[in-house]
Every structure is written in C-alpha cells, then in structure tokens.
Design a protein around this motif. Structure first.
Motif, PDB file in Angstrom:
ATOM      1  N   SER A  37      59.917 -31.991  19.918  1.00 26.38           N
ATOM      2  CA  SER A  37      60.082 -31.395  18.595  1.00 26.38           C
ATOM      3  C   SER A  37      58.727 -30.911  18.097  1.00 26.38           C
ATOM      4  O   SER A  37      57.700 -31.519  18.347  1.00 26.38           O
ATOM      5  CB  SER A  37      60.706 -32.387  17.615  1.00 26.38           C
ATOM      6  N   VAL A  41      58.477 -29.899  11.699  1.00 29.09           N
ATOM      7  CA  VAL A  41      59.937 -29.773  11.648  1.00 29.09           C
ATOM      8  C   VAL A  41      60.496 -31.081  11.121  1.00 29.09           C
ATOM      9  O   VAL A  41      60.193 -32.149  11.632  1.00 29.09           O
ATOM     10  CB  VAL A  41      60.518 -29.440  13.034  1.00 29.09           C
ATOM     11  N   ASN A  43      63.555 -33.745   9.470  1.00 25.70           N
ATOM     12  CA  ASN A  43      64.942 -34.179   9.550  1.00 25.70           C
ATOM     13  C   ASN A  43      65.546 -33.925   8.168  1.00 25.70           C
ATOM     14  O   ASN A  43      64.946 -34.273   7.153  1.00 25.70           O
ATOM     15  CB  ASN A  43      64.995 -35.666   9.909  1.00 25.70           C
ATOM     16  N   LYS A  92      65.555 -29.826  11.954  1.00 21.78           N
ATOM     17  CA  LYS A  92      66.019 -29.973  13.334  1.00 21.78           C
ATOM     18  C   LYS A  92      67.489 -29.619  13.473  1.00 21.78           C
ATOM     19  O   LYS A  92      67.915 -29.134  14.511  1.00 21.78           O
ATOM     20  CB  LYS A  92      65.805 -31.414  13.808  1.00 21.78           C
ATOM     21  N   LYS A  93      68.270 -29.905  12.442  1.00 23.40           N
ATOM     22  CA  LYS A  93      69.694 -29.558  12.489  1.00 23.40           C
ATOM     23  C   LYS A  93      70.210 -29.406  11.077  1.00 23.40           C
ATOM     24  O   LYS A  93      69.689 -30.024  10.135  1.00 23.40           O
ATOM     25  CB  LYS A  93      70.508 -30.587  13.261  1.00 23.40           C
ATOM     26  N   ARG A 107      71.495 -26.606  15.728  1.00 25.75           N
ATOM     27  CA  ARG A 107      70.453 -27.561  16.119  1.00 25.75           C
ATOM     28  C   ARG A 107      69.341 -26.857  16.885  1.00 25.75           C
ATOM     29  O   ARG A 107      69.600 -25.974  17.689  1.00 25.75           O
ATOM     30  CB  ARG A 107      71.024 -28.635  17.052  1.00 25.75           C
ATOM     31  N   ASN A 108      68.117 -27.307  16.658  1.00 29.91           N
ATOM     32  CA  ASN A 108      66.967 -26.880  17.435  1.00 29.91           C
ATOM     33  C   ASN A 108      65.826 -27.825  17.084  1.00 29.91           C
ATOM     34  O   ASN A 108      65.414 -27.898  15.928  1.00 29.91           O
ATOM     35  CB  ASN A 108      66.586 -25.433  17.112  1.00 29.91           C
ATOM     36  N   LEU A 109      65.332 -28.569  18.059  1.00 33.15           N
ATOM     37  CA  LEU A 109      64.291 -29.556  17.782  1.00 33.15           C
ATOM     38  C   LEU A 109      62.982 -28.921  17.329  1.00 33.15           C
ATOM     39  O   LEU A 109      62.143 -29.569  16.729  1.00 33.15           O
ATOM     40  CB  LEU A 109      64.041 -30.429  19.021  1.00 33.15           C
ATOM     41  N   LYS A 110      62.818 -27.636  17.613  1.00 30.75           N
ATOM     42  CA  LYS A 110      61.611 -26.937  17.176  1.00 30.75           C
ATOM     43  C   LYS A 110      61.823 -26.228  15.832  1.00 30.75           C
ATOM     44  O   LYS A 110      60.960 -25.495  15.380  1.00 30.75           O
ATOM     45  CB  LYS A 110      61.189 -25.935  18.238  1.00 30.75           C
ATOM     46  N   GLY A 111      62.969 -26.456  15.209  1.00 33.38           N
ATOM     47  CA  GLY A 111      63.283 -25.831  13.925  1.00 33.38           C
ATOM     48  C   GLY A 111      64.430 -24.853  14.092  1.00 33.38           C
ATOM     49  O   GLY A 111      64.391 -23.980  14.952  1.00 33.38           O
TER      50      GLY A 111
END
Length: 177
Positions: A37, A41, A43, A92-93, A107-111
């Motif tokens: 991640s 970014v 949660n 993240k989501k 969803r995307n852990l990088k934003g």
C-alpha cells in the motif's frame, strides 16, 4: 540399522524434533500486504474515526460514461481522468451505493482511482443492454457523511452531454457565426 538411526540425534534442524514452531517469529513483523500500500493512503474507517472529510474528484461528473461500457473505451481527454484519485485523501477501498440498493466496492491498496470505481460499476452492468438500463450514463458521485461515512452515492442520468465537436479547418467553422 533402525536402532542406530534412532540412537543418534538428528543433525539437520527439524522443527518437530527441536521443538520450534514452523510459523515465522512474532517479533513485531508486519503483515506482508502492508508494504504494497502506498504512503498516505488511508483506511475509510480511520477517516471516519478521525472525522476527516472526503472530497470527490469533480472530473467524474464530466465523463459521460455509459455504465455498461468498459472504461477503457473512453477517449481523450476523459481517458486521462481515469488515473486521478477518486477521493482526497486517497482511500484503499470505498463502497459505491446506487439509489435502487445495489452496492459495489472499489479497491486499490495504492488508492482508489476513478478507473477503479468505473471498473467496479462496469463489472455489475457489463451484460446489460442500453435499453435495459433506466439511467445508463454516470452523472457523478456524492458523499453524504450523515447517511454513511464509508460510501459514495452513485448518480446516473438518461443521456450524456453531447460530445464536443472536432475543430474543422481554419476558415470554415469560425465564419459561420
């Protein structure tokens, strides 16, 4: 021969014999996915706890994207908007809620980017024909923190704005005023 093998201690490290567990040491090592991640970014639940407001990318209102068409079919300049973060601060989501009750998650852990959101919507509507959809064009997203902090409301409309006309040759279009 079998008596000799059991009498000599094993020379290789065997976790079952040595009494060691096969799991990694618990010396504060973080879960592996955390490294993937990006910094900054957040949660969405942490944002709610801290009371940090979200801003939605305004470019989503100008896309004129049909929800049953792949986002990759967009042309410039709309295609360049797909790389923008959907929200500020990036998350993240995020859940995308349709007024009729359907909810999808981007969803995307990088934003989460605009493309991530459109891909999540497209996945739900890709098998629908235009005449099956009451409002087939994305109008934009709305964040209502009173209703739900962790989701965006998806707005759709009947028709998109007309596509801008391509510029003609120099003397033709400008003189028709």
């Amino acid at each position: 021969m079998s008596a000799e093998a059991t009498a000599n201690p094993l020379t290789k490290v065997d976790s079952a014999v040595q009494g060691l567990s096969s799991s990694p040491p618990k010396d504060g090592a973080k879960h592996r996915r955390v490294s993937s991640s990006a910094a900054g970014v957040m949660n969405i639940n942490d944002l709610e706890k801290d009371g940090i407001d979200l801003q939605i990318a305004k470019e989503t209102q100008k896309l004129n994207w049909r929800i049953n068409k792949s986002p990759s079919t967009l042309e410039e300049p709309e295609k360049s908007m797909l790389k923008k973060m959907l929200t500020t601060p990036p998350v993240k989501k995020i859940d995308l809620h349709f007024p009729l009750g359907l909810e999808v998650t981007a969803r995307n852990l990088k934003g989460v980017t605009v493309k991530d959101a459109l891909d999540a919507i497209y996945k739900q509507y890709r098998k629908k024909a235009d005449d099956e959809l009451e409002n087939p064009v994305l109008a934009g997203f709305e964040w209502d923190k009173e209703e739900s902090w962790t989701r965006l409301i998806v707005h759709c409309k009947k028709e998109g704005a007309p596509q801008p006309k391509k510029k003609g040759k120099k003397g033709q279009e400008g003189e028709e005023l």
